[in-house]
Structures are given as structure tokens and as C-alpha cells.
Design an enzyme around this catalytic site. Structure first.
Site, short mmCIF file in Angstrom:
data_model
loop_
_atom_site.label_atom_id
_atom_site.label_comp_id
_atom_site.label_asym_id
_atom_site.label_seq_id
_atom_site.Cartn_x
_atom_site.Cartn_y
_atom_site.Cartn_z
N ALA A 32 0.88 -1.19 0.00
CA ALA A 32 0.00 0.00 0.00
C ALA A 32 0.91 1.23 0.00
CB ALA A 32 -0.96 0.00 1.18
N GLY A 36 6.02 8.18 1.32
CA GLY A 36 6.95 7.89 2.42
C GLY A 36 7.82 6.69 2.06
N HIS A 37 7.17 5.63 1.57
CA HIS A 37 7.94 4.44 1.15
C HIS A 37 8.90 4.81 0.00
CE1 HIS A 37 4.12 2.39 2.65
NE2 HIS A 37 5.05 1.83 3.37
N SER A 187 0.82 7.43 5.75
CA SER A 187 0.69 6.07 6.28
C SER A 187 -0.30 5.30 5.42
CB SER A 187 0.17 6.15 7.72
OG SER A 187 -0.30 4.87 8.11
N ARG A 189 -2.37 3.38 6.45
CA ARG A 189 -3.66 3.33 7.16
C ARG A 189 -4.50 4.58 6.93
NH1 ARG A 189 -0.19 0.49 10.67
NH2 ARG A 189 -0.97 -1.58 11.23
P1 AMP Z 1 5.21 -0.16 6.41
O1 AMP Z 1 4.83 -0.50 5.01
O2 AMP Z 1 4.20 0.65 7.13
O3 AMP Z 1 5.69 -1.37 7.20
O4 AMP Z 1 6.48 0.78 6.29
C1 AMP Z 1 7.63 0.38 5.60
C2 AMP Z 1 8.73 1.38 5.85
O5 AMP Z 1 8.31 2.67 5.41
C3 AMP Z 1 9.07 1.53 7.34
O6 AMP Z 1 10.47 1.66 7.49
C4 AMP Z 1 8.34 2.80 7.71
O7 AMP Z 1 8.92 3.47 8.81
C5 AMP Z 1 8.50 3.61 6.44
N1 AMP Z 1 7.49 4.67 6.38
C6 AMP Z 1 6.16 4.54 6.59
N2 AMP Z 1 5.55 5.75 6.52
C7 AMP Z 1 6.54 6.65 6.27
C8 AMP Z 1 6.57 8.07 6.10
N3 AMP Z 1 5.46 8.79 6.18
N4 AMP Z 1 7.76 8.66 5.85
C9 AMP Z 1 8.91 7.93 5.77
N5 AMP Z 1 8.94 6.59 5.93
C10 AMP Z 1 7.78 5.96 6.17
#
Ligand code: AMP
Length: 287
Positions: A32, A36-37, A187, A189
Site C-alpha cells: 500500500a 513515504g515508502h 501512512s 492506514r
Molecule cells: P510499512 O509498510 O508501514 O511497514 O512501512 C515500511 C517502511 O516505510 C518503514 O520503514 C516505515 O517506517 C517507512 N514509512 C512509513 N511511513 C513513512 C513516512 N510517512 N515517511 C517515511 N517513511 C515511512
């Protein structure tokens, strides 16, 4: 972009990469994908030669089965986004591929107090699940550098500890939090917020900013955390914590005296519209 579902195939490919003396950057995600990713992928592209992104919604880190069921899955779209930033490799394993031994395990990592405060307190077992999957993924990818977001600050500290416990040579790079224009931390979410809740959600960032503004004006800024908690409650959030902590030797401790030069952070978790949102700011120092 190369795509692999099996770890043996990915490993073979990465052995060749290593033989050609190229460095490997790794960005683990649960998909998703948002900007950020993608900022992590871009950071990885700047610092390493070949960038691997994994998408795996890890069942063992969800303490709440409903959250796991509702977790958005948008693989087609994710692939387009990964291509748009020229990601080299996508690893897309199944649950069976990652957990041939089954989901139950006696394995236990000693994460110290990191496991019992903030997210650890409200999401029991969560960080053991994170440790287990990151350990497995690192064994498969064996990157030179691992890129993670400050958005999940405690997760970064857990992984730093995991690297120390396992004597791993991998370098962890913590990247800044990407935000929407109104300050809401990006996020996966956020997509689950109703339009009304989405409008309200940036109040989280505003609360953190206010605490940051009052930092350095004497210890009474600690009261700001309680005030922020109450103010969010009045606005219809269900806050779980607004905590100010000090970082010592990669462990977080509640701040109850002047912090000196130590790194200080404020971290927050709150429910809004049935969606759990987290965010944090560094008040002084760096991670
Ligand atoms: P997730 O898919 O939520 O497990 O996140 C994967 C990676 O992306 C993790 O290292 C998170 O900390 C990073 N991440 C998620 N949201 C952000 C954001 N808004 N800015 C920077 N990195 C992010």
C-alpha cells in the site's frame, strides 16, 4: 524491475549482484505504498547500487487480527509506483515462503524496555513479530544498508537492537518522515480514514509541533504532553499515549529531569475513526 516470490531465486540473483561488487540497499515494506515508502527507495538509490524492496504483510506483527484483515493490499499499484522510482528488485513472498515452520514460535528477542513502552505497551507481541520478520528478510537479502522511516521510530530502535544482538554488519539508515501538505504523516492506514476524520487527523502533528515549540522553555514542557493528550481527546481522538522520552544507549526512557545533551523525542499514538495513527518528532539531538 525484477520480481521474485521465492527466496532461493532472490538469493541466487543477489549472489551475482555481490559478485559484481555492487552494494545492495534494502527497503522492507508491507505495501500500500505511498511517497513515504518511495522516499526510502530514493534514499537507497542514492546510497547503494542495487535496491531491493520487499512487500509482505507480516501476520506475526499484528496483535489485532482485525487490523491484519483490514490491511490494504494494492500490489498492482505498488508495482507501478516502484517502477516510477526505478526500483531494481521486488521481493513478494507468500506467508508460507516466509514462515515454513508455521506462525507460532518460541523464539524470543531481548529488546529490553523497548518492548514494554509506547507501541510495545499497547501492541503486545508486535515487536517480536517485527524482529522475526526483519531477521528473516535480512538473512535472505543480506543488504549492505537497510532503509527505514523515522515515522516508526521505535521500530527503528528495535531493528538497531536486532542488528546488535545478531552481530549483523548491516548499516541502518533512518529516513525522515514524509508528510501530507497539512502535516499528517503519510501512512498506508490513512486511506481508511473517512473524509471527516481525514480533515481532523493533522491535529496529531499540530499537537507534536506545539510540544516541540515549548521544548527548551523549562521542564514544565512535560505538562504539554498531558495537555496534548486531553486536547486530542476533546477533539474526538482516543489517544493511547503522548510521551516525551530520552534516548540513552539506543533505549528510550521517560524524561523526568533535564535531558542535558541526550536525544529527546515526543511520540504519540491515537485512534481516530477506528484507525490507529502514530507520529513522533525529535525535540533535540538525532537518532
Ligand atoms: P510499512 O509498510 O508501514 O511497514 O512501512 C515500511 C517502511 O516505510 C518503514 O520503514 C516505515 O517506517 C517507512 N514509512 C512509513 N511511513 C513513512 C513516512 N510517512 N515517511 C517515511 N517513511 C515511512
Amino acid at each position: 524491475m525484477y520480481q521474485f516470490k521465492r527466496s532461493t531465486d532472490l538469493k541466487k540473483h543477489l549472489d551475482l549482484v555481490r559478485k559484481s561488487n555492487k552494494s545492495i540497499g534494502f527497503v522492507p515494506t508491507m505495501g500500500a505504498l505511498h511517497n513515504g515508502h518511495l522516499s526510502l527507495i530514493q534514499a537507497a538509490k542514492e546510497k547503494t547500487d542495487v535496491v531491493v524492496c520487499s512487500i509482505f504483510v507480516n501476520p506475526t506483527q499484528f496483535n489485532d487480527p482485525k487490523d491484519f484483515e483490514k490491511y490494504p493490499i494494492t500490489v498492482e499499484d505498488d508495482i507501478k509506483k516502484l517502477n516510477s522510482v526505478s526500483t531494481d528488485i521486488l521481493f513478494l513472498p507468500s506467508v508460507e515462503e516466509m514462515y515454513p515452520e508455521g506462525l507460532e514460535s518460541d523464539l524470543h528477542y531481548d529488546f529490553g524496555n523497548l518492548e514494554t513502552i509506547l507501541e510495545g505497551k499497547f501492541r503486545p507481541g508486535h515487536f517480536q513479530g517485527v524482529g522475526r520478520i526483519v531477521h528473516k528478510l535480512l538473512d535472505i537479502v543480506q543488504p549492505n544498508q537497510l532503509f527505514m522511516g523515522q515515522k516508526d521510530l521505535q521500530q527503528c530502535l528495535i531493528v538497531r537492537r536486532l542488528l546488535a544482538i545478531t552481530h549483523s554488519p548491516v548499516k541502518l539508515v533512518v529516513c525522515p518522515t514524509e508528510r501530507e501538505k497539512d502535516g499528517l504523516a503519510m501512512s498506508s492506514r490513512n486511506a481508511r480514514l473517512s473524509p471527516a476524520a481525514r480533515k481532523k487527523a493533522p491535529a496529531i502533528y499540530q499537537a507534536l509541533l506545539e510540544i516541540k515549540n515549548n521544548f527548551g522553555k523549562g521542564l514544565h514542557f512535560l505538562e504539554g504532553a498531558h495537555e496534548a493528550f486531553d486536547a486530542l481527546k476533546k477533539q474526538g481522538f482516543e489517544p493511547e499515549y503522548v510521551d516525551i522520552l530520552q534516548l540513552d544507549d539506543d533505549m528510550l526512557h521517560p524524561l523526568d529531569q533535564p535531558p542535558g545533551n541526550a536525544t529527546v523525542v515526543v511520540a504519540l499514538a491515537a485512534w481516530l475513526d477506528g484507525v490507529r495513527l502514530i507520529d513522533n518528532l525529535i525535540l533535540q539531538g538525532n537518532l
